[in-house]
Design an enzyme around this catalytic site. Structure first.
Site, PDB file in Angstrom:
ATOM      1  N   ILE A  92       0.823  -1.205   0.000  1.00 14.02           N
ATOM      2  CA  ILE A  92       0.000   0.000   0.000  1.00 14.02           C
ATOM      3  C   ILE A  92       0.861   1.260   0.000  1.00 14.02           C
ATOM      4  O   ILE A  92       0.506   2.269  -0.626  1.00 14.02           O
ATOM      5  CB  ILE A  92      -0.984   0.011   1.198  1.00 14.02           C
ATOM      6  CG1 ILE A  92      -1.925   1.216   1.108  1.00 14.02           C
ATOM      7  CG2 ILE A  92      -0.261  -0.009   2.525  1.00 14.02           C
ATOM      8  CD1 ILE A  92      -2.722   1.306  -0.177  1.00 14.02           C
ATOM      9  N   GLY A 316      -5.698  -6.767  -0.104  1.00 15.60           N
ATOM     10  CA  GLY A 316      -6.244  -5.873   0.917  1.00 15.60           C
ATOM     11  C   GLY A 316      -5.354  -4.668   1.105  1.00 15.60           C
ATOM     12  O   GLY A 316      -4.717  -4.200   0.165  1.00 15.60           O
ATOM     13  N   GLU A 317      -5.326  -4.122   2.302  1.00 15.45           N
ATOM     14  CA  GLU A 317      -4.519  -2.947   2.674  1.00 15.45           C
ATOM     15  C   GLU A 317      -5.037  -1.652   2.052  1.00 15.45           C
ATOM     16  O   GLU A 317      -4.526  -0.581   2.340  1.00 15.45           O
ATOM     17  CB  GLU A 317      -3.038  -3.114   2.285  1.00 15.45           C
ATOM     18  CG  GLU A 317      -2.355  -4.331   2.867  1.00 15.45           C
ATOM     19  CD  GLU A 317      -0.906  -4.477   2.413  1.00 15.45           C
ATOM     20  OE1 GLU A 317      -0.381  -3.541   1.757  1.00 15.45           O
ATOM     21  OE2 GLU A 317      -0.296  -5.517   2.702  1.00 15.45           O
ATOM     22  N   GLY A 318      -6.019  -1.719   1.152  1.00 11.47           N
ATOM     23  CA  GLY A 318      -6.441  -0.552   0.386  1.00 11.47           C
ATOM     24  C   GLY A 318      -5.759  -0.452  -0.948  1.00 11.47           C
ATOM     25  O   GLY A 318      -5.916   0.553  -1.654  1.00 11.47           O
TER      26      GLY A 318
END
Length: 348
Positions: A92, A316-318
């Site tokens: 990210i 994930g993580e954005g």
């Protein structure tokens, strides 16, 4: 839970679409970019929207359900990855750097202590959620406080001038909680929404699926008919502290009236929850991408969101949300094109 979210002005949608159709190009020739641009124009109430610096709030918490062997990674990875985010070493961080976004990290319930850091927002409500196969994830009061923590965590980014906001997630075991919560919110079976998460093998997947089934059954014995249950009660029974905080991030962003971008399966569970708390959140939402998790497509279908990107992401993580910022900026910029009348071009 009361909010101060205002709906998008439908008149602005109509006027922005009218301008979009008069730009120097065949109508519809830029496909989904045109639809995105119209929504951005209505959100910002201008025919020439602009998206400048963005932000992502990575919400982190541990999950008691990891004791059931539902993840390919041990729970100590959650605090280790939070430290990696803060050190700038995670995916990210790299994606945010090239997509002009600031990364903030919210500790909503990571086990143990974390050292102070300028981009770490400390709001630990408990040392991880309860094991949802055996008991509630949290109390209703804790669920409400976790949502408020997410709302509060969004405010520094908004005060620092973020024009577009995403949420990210970190929490070993959170796809299990997201699957159970999504099934409850959408009235689906465990099989429809349960994927392999961090990459469990066939044995691990069957175990995870059974844990989701067991969790749903346990919660139903407490709450009865899920269709009649309050969404925050469903969250308290089956969710996670970071999923609650993610809902809060989206609620705060919608109150501020800025574009909001979903990421993968756990983040979209938070967005779905936010929309159940206040349906007006949906006016401000964009889907950054579609995850390979099977339940993610069902979430997007329920929210009537079309993903900007289809890259097979499942980190994930954005990451997928922030990666889409550049496309959203381009969609906004398209509306600064000249119209046929402005350019003196025939055919408009």
């Amino acid at each position: 839970m009361n909010t101060a979210i205002k709906p998008i002005d439908k008149n602005w949608l109509e006027r922005a679409l009218e301008r979009q159709n008069r730009l120097t190009k065949p109508p519809g020739s830029l496909g989904f970019l045109e639809e995105i641009g119209v929504q951005l124009a209505a959100i910002q109430k201008t025919f020439k929207p602009r998206l400048e610096r963005g932000a992502v709030i990575v919400c982190a918490a541990d999950h008691g359900v990891t004791a059931q062997g539902v993840s390919a990674y041990p729970p100590e990875v959650t605090p280790q990855m939070v430290m990696n985010f803060l050190a700038g070493g995670a995916a990210i961080n790299q994606i945010a750097r090239v997509c002009d976004a600031e990364v903030y990290v919210l500790d909503a319930g990571v086990r143990g202590g974390l050292p102070a850091h300028p981009r770490l927002i400390e709001a630990k409500l408990r040392q991880g959620s309860g094991n949802i196969a055996l008991r509630a994830a949290m109390t209703r009061s804790q669920a409400e406080k976790a949502i408020r923590a997410g709302m509060d965590a969004a405010r520094p980014a908004l005060e620092e001038g973020a024009t577009i906001l995403a949420a990210g997630d970190m929490g070993i075991g959170n796809t299990t909680a997201a699957a159970a919560l999504t099934a409850a919110l959408l009235g689906l079976d465990a099989e429809a929404v349960t994927g392999r998460g961090t990459g469990v093998d066939d044995v691990g997947y069957r175990r995870k699926l059974e844990v989701v089934r067991t969790s749903i059954h346990r919660a139903r014995t407490v709450l009865g008919d899920f269709t009649q249950a309050d969404p925050i009660d469903l969250l308290a029974q089956l969710g996670g502290l970071e999923i609650a905080a993610i809902a809060g991030v989206f609620l705060a962003g919608a109150e501020a009236g800025i574009p909001l971008v979903t990421d993968g399966f756990p983040v979209t569970a938070g967005a779905l929850l936010a929309c159940r708390i206040d349906p007006l959140v949906r006016d401000y939402l964009f889907a950054g991408h579609r995850s390979v998790e099977p339940g993610h497509s069902l979430q997007l279908e329920a929210l009537v969101l079309r993903p900007v990107l289809e890259l097979g992401l499942r980190l994930g993580e954005g990451t997928g949300a922030v990666l889409s910022f550049s496309v959203l900026r381009a969609a906004a910029a398209v509306l600064s094109m000249a119209t046929f009348e402005e350019a003196g071009v025939s055919g408009g």
